[in-house]
Design a protein around this motif. Structure first.
Motif, PDB file in Angstrom:
ATOM      1  N   ASN A 174      80.955  46.046 104.112  1.00 40.51           N
ATOM      2  CA  ASN A 174      82.016  45.588 103.220  1.00 40.51           C
ATOM      3  C   ASN A 174      83.253  46.460 103.475  1.00 40.51           C
ATOM      4  O   ASN A 174      83.446  47.500 102.850  1.00 40.51           O
ATOM      5  CB  ASN A 174      81.560  45.700 101.767  1.00 40.51           C
ATOM      6  CG  ASN A 174      82.600  45.178 100.790  1.00 40.51           C
ATOM      7  OD1 ASN A 174      83.687  44.761 101.192  1.00 40.51           O
ATOM      8  ND2 ASN A 174      82.279  45.181  99.512  1.00 40.51           N
ATOM      9  N   LYS A 191      75.019  42.516  98.853  1.00 43.15           N
ATOM     10  CA  LYS A 191      74.023  41.530  98.450  1.00 43.15           C
ATOM     11  C   LYS A 191      74.118  41.226  96.963  1.00 43.15           C
ATOM     12  O   LYS A 191      74.134  42.119  96.130  1.00 43.15           O
ATOM     13  CB  LYS A 191      72.606  42.057  98.755  1.00 43.15           C
ATOM     14  CG  LYS A 191      72.171  41.850 100.189  1.00 43.15           C
ATOM     15  CD  LYS A 191      71.750  40.408 100.418  1.00 43.15           C
ATOM     16  CE  LYS A 191      71.159  40.221 101.798  1.00 43.15           C
ATOM     17  NZ  LYS A 191      70.759  38.830 102.057  1.00 43.15           N
ATOM     18  N   MET A 250      81.790  41.754 104.871  1.00 46.26           N
ATOM     19  CA  MET A 250      80.879  41.000 104.005  1.00 46.26           C
ATOM     20  C   MET A 250      80.683  41.690 102.664  1.00 46.26           C
ATOM     21  O   MET A 250      80.648  42.923 102.577  1.00 46.26           O
ATOM     22  CB  MET A 250      79.509  40.834 104.681  1.00 46.26           C
ATOM     23  CG  MET A 250      79.514  39.890 105.859  1.00 46.26           C
ATOM     24  SD  MET A 250      77.867  39.685 106.547  1.00 46.26           S
ATOM     25  CE  MET A 250      78.243  38.522 107.868  1.00 46.26           C
ATOM     26  N   THR A 298      76.388  35.202 108.893  1.00 45.06           N
ATOM     27  CA  THR A 298      75.618  36.190 109.650  1.00 45.06           C
ATOM     28  C   THR A 298      75.155  35.632 110.998  1.00 45.06           C
ATOM     29  O   THR A 298      74.567  36.363 111.798  1.00 45.06           O
ATOM     30  CB  THR A 298      74.376  36.653 108.854  1.00 45.06           C
ATOM     31  OG1 THR A 298      73.545  35.511 108.583  1.00 45.06           O
ATOM     32  CG2 THR A 298      74.776  37.326 107.553  1.00 45.06           C
ATOM     33  N   HIS A 315      70.383  37.136 113.285  1.00 46.92           N
ATOM     34  CA  HIS A 315      71.492  37.197 112.333  1.00 46.92           C
ATOM     35  C   HIS A 315      71.748  38.652 111.949  1.00 46.92           C
ATOM     36  O   HIS A 315      70.815  39.447 111.828  1.00 46.92           O
ATOM     37  CB  HIS A 315      71.150  36.394 111.079  1.00 46.92           C
ATOM     38  CG  HIS A 315      71.208  34.922 111.292  1.00 46.92           C
ATOM     39  ND1 HIS A 315      71.813  34.067 110.408  1.00 46.92           N
ATOM     40  CD2 HIS A 315      70.752  34.140 112.293  1.00 46.92           C
ATOM     41  CE1 HIS A 315      71.716  32.839 110.850  1.00 46.92           C
ATOM     42  NE2 HIS A 315      71.063  32.853 111.989  1.00 46.92           N
ATOM     43  N   LYS A 316      73.005  38.992 111.728  1.00 41.00           N
ATOM     44  CA  LYS A 316      73.351  40.390 111.444  1.00 41.00           C
ATOM     45  C   LYS A 316      74.355  40.455 110.302  1.00 41.00           C
ATOM     46  O   LYS A 316      75.387  39.792 110.335  1.00 41.00           O
ATOM     47  CB  LYS A 316      73.930  41.040 112.700  1.00 41.00           C
ATOM     48  CG  LYS A 316      74.261  42.518 112.531  1.00 41.00           C
ATOM     49  CD  LYS A 316      74.660  43.148 113.857  1.00 41.00           C
ATOM     50  CE  LYS A 316      75.975  42.604 114.365  1.00 41.00           C
ATOM     51  NZ  LYS A 316      76.427  43.289 115.593  1.00 41.00           N
ATOM     52  N   THR A 317      74.044  41.263 109.289  1.00 42.24           N
ATOM     53  CA  THR A 317      74.993  41.488 108.206  1.00 42.24           C
ATOM     54  C   THR A 317      75.961  42.591 108.612  1.00 42.24           C
ATOM     55  O   THR A 317      75.644  43.433 109.455  1.00 42.24           O
ATOM     56  CB  THR A 317      74.269  41.883 106.907  1.00 42.24           C
ATOM     57  OG1 THR A 317      73.514  43.077 107.138  1.00 42.24           O
ATOM     58  CG2 THR A 317      73.330  40.774 106.448  1.00 42.24           C
ATOM     59  N   ASP A 338      68.345  37.655  96.861  1.00 38.37           N
ATOM     60  CA  ASP A 338      69.353  38.685  97.077  1.00 38.37           C
ATOM     61  C   ASP A 338      69.021  39.962  96.307  1.00 38.37           C
ATOM     62  O   ASP A 338      69.205  41.071  96.815  1.00 38.37           O
ATOM     63  CB  ASP A 338      70.730  38.171  96.657  1.00 38.37           C
ATOM     64  CG  ASP A 338      71.287  37.160  97.643  1.00 38.37           C
ATOM     65  OD1 ASP A 338      70.759  37.070  98.761  1.00 38.37           O
ATOM     66  OD2 ASP A 338      72.237  36.447  97.284  1.00 38.37           O
ATOM     67  N   ASP A 364      80.568  36.272 101.935  1.00 37.04           N
ATOM     68  CA  ASP A 364      79.294  36.807 101.459  1.00 37.04           C
ATOM     69  C   ASP A 364      78.350  36.934 102.661  1.00 37.04           C
ATOM     70  O   ASP A 364      78.774  36.791 103.817  1.00 37.04           O
ATOM     71  CB  ASP A 364      78.705  35.920 100.355  1.00 37.04           C
ATOM     72  CG  ASP A 364      78.420  34.495 100.832  1.00 37.04           C
ATOM     73  OD1 ASP A 364      78.309  34.278 102.057  1.00 37.04           O
ATOM     74  OD2 ASP A 364      78.307  33.598  99.978  1.00 37.04           O
ATOM     75  N   GLN A 365      77.074  37.197 102.387  1.00 38.80           N
ATOM     76  CA  GLN A 365      76.107  37.378 103.463  1.00 38.80           C
ATOM     77  C   GLN A 365      75.287  36.110 103.715  1.00 38.80           C
ATOM     78  O   GLN A 365      74.139  36.170 104.142  1.00 38.80           O
ATOM     79  CB  GLN A 365      75.178  38.557 103.154  1.00 38.80           C
ATOM     80  CG  GLN A 365      75.892  39.893 103.127  1.00 38.80           C
ATOM     81  CD  GLN A 365      74.948  41.066 102.952  1.00 38.80           C
ATOM     82  OE1 GLN A 365      73.745  40.970 103.184  1.00 38.80           O
ATOM     83  NE2 GLN A 365      75.487  42.211 102.540  1.00 38.80           N
TER      84      GLN A 365
END
Length: 294
Positions: A121, A228, A225, A208, A116-118, A59, A202-203
C-alpha cells in the motif's frame, strides 16, 4: 437473409425447430431454458450477496480459510447456514483460492507458473496530493438492471480532482473488464502520464493477476494495493459508487445498452456539472483545470 427465408417458409415455430436442430438441442430444452431466465438472474444476484459475505471472512482470515472453515464461521459468528458445496462453488466462481497446505502431485509444475501477487500500500490513504493524474483509484462494483440481470462497472478516479477519468461497463467479471478499463485509461491520458503516477486498487483477483500487473507497468504506472479487508484504503472510490447507486435508477433499465447510456450520462454530469464543496465549489473538470493552471 437465411432466417427470413426460414420464417417465410416455416413460420416462427418452424424456425425455432430448425435452429434447435442446427444447435443440437431439443425444443423442450430450449423453452425450459427460456422459462428459467428469472431463476438464473435471481441465482446470480444471490451468488453475489453470498460472495460479499464469504469474501469478508476470506479477507479477515488473510486468505487462509477454506470452505469448511468459512462454513463454521458463517454459522457461529453470522448465524448463516450455508452448504459447504455452495461455498466451494462460489469461491471457484469468484476465484477465491485459499492459501492452505494441500496434497498436490503437481507441486513442481505449480511453482513454475506465474502466480498472482499482492503489492504494498504505497498510497497509505494520502489521496489528495494536489496534482491531477498522480493518484488514480480503481475498483469494480455491480449493478442489476431489468429482471435482476447483473452488470459490472469498472472505474478509474483521479483522487485529487475527484474526476472519473474512465469507466467500463461489462456483462462479465472476466479479466477483459480490467483490460478494457486500462485501454480506455491509456486513451484518456494520451501519453500524458504523471512521472509519479500511482494506480491504487484493492487486492481483488483482477488486480493481482500477472498479466494485469504487466500491462500497468507498460503504461508506466506504479501499482499500489489496499490492505486486506480494509475498504477505507480506497474510500473515495467506494464513495463514488455509493453516490451512483443512491442517485441512478439503474434497476429500471430494460437493456444493457440503456444501462450504458444512463451510467455514461451520470458520469458526464458528475465530472462537468456537479459542484463540490471540497473542490472549492468547482466541478471536478473545473478543479483539474484550476490545479493545472496553478
Amino acid at each position: 437473409m437465411l432466417i427470413e427465408k426460414i420464417i417465410r417458409k416455416c413460420g416462427i415455430t418452424g424456425m425455432v425447430k430448425y435452429l434447435c436442430k442446427m444447435a443440437g438441442v431439443s425444443r423442450s430444452g430450449y423453452y425450459a431454458w427460456i422459462k428459467a431466465e428469472n431463476l438464473r438472474n435471481s441465482k446470480q444476484e444471490n451468488d453475489w450477496k453470498d460472495y460479499e459475505l464469504i469474501k469478508k471472512i476470506f479477507d479477515e482470515k488473510k486468505a487462509k480459510a477454506g470452505a469448511l472453515v468459512i462454513k463454521m464461521i458463517l454459522e457461529n459468528d453470522y448465524y448463516v447456514v450455508m452448504n459447504h458445496k455452495k461455498i466451494r462453488r462460489i469461491m471457484r466462481k469468484f476465484n477465491l483460492v485459499a492459501k492452505i497446505r494441500q496434497i498436490n502431485p503437481y507441486r513442481k509444475m505449480a511453482k513454475a507458473t506465474q502466480e498472482h501477487k499482492t503489492l504494498s500500500n504505497l498510497l497509505d490513504r494520502k489521496f489528495d496530493q494536489g496534482e491531477p493524474g498522480k493518484v488514480l483509484l480503481t475498483d469494480i462494483t455491480y449493478v442489476y438492471y431489468g429482471s435482476a440481470q447483473p452488470a459490472y462497472l469498472s472505474c478509474v478516479k483521479d483522487a485529487s480532482t475527484k474526476e472519473i477519468v474512465t469507466h467500463h461497463l461489462s456483462r462479465s467479471l472476466k479479466m477483459d473488464i480490467v483490460y478494457d478499463t486500462l485501454k480506455k485509461l491509456s486513451d484518456s491520458l494520451n501519453g500524458m502520464v504523471h512521472p509519479e503516477a500511482i494506480l491504487h486498487s484493492d487486492q481483488g483477483f483482477h488486480y493481482t493477476h500477472p498479466e494485469f500487473q504487466n500491462r500497468v507497468k507498460k503504461m508506466k504506472l506504479t501499482q499500489s494495493m489496499s490492505r486486506k479487508g480494509n475498504c477505507w484504503d480506497n474510500a473515495p472510490m467506494e464513495s463514488f459508487f455509493g453516490h451512483l447507486k443512491d442517485e441512478v435508477n439503474y434497476k429500471e433499465c430494460e437493456s444493457f445498452e440503456e444501462l450504458q447510456k444512463l451510467i455514461g450520462n451520470y458520469i458526464e454530469e458528475y465530472n462537468n456539472d456537479r459542484y463540490q464543496w471540497g473542490l472549492n465549489k468547482m466541478t471536478p473538470a473545473q478543479y483539474r483545470s484550476h490545479l493545472l493552471a496553478a
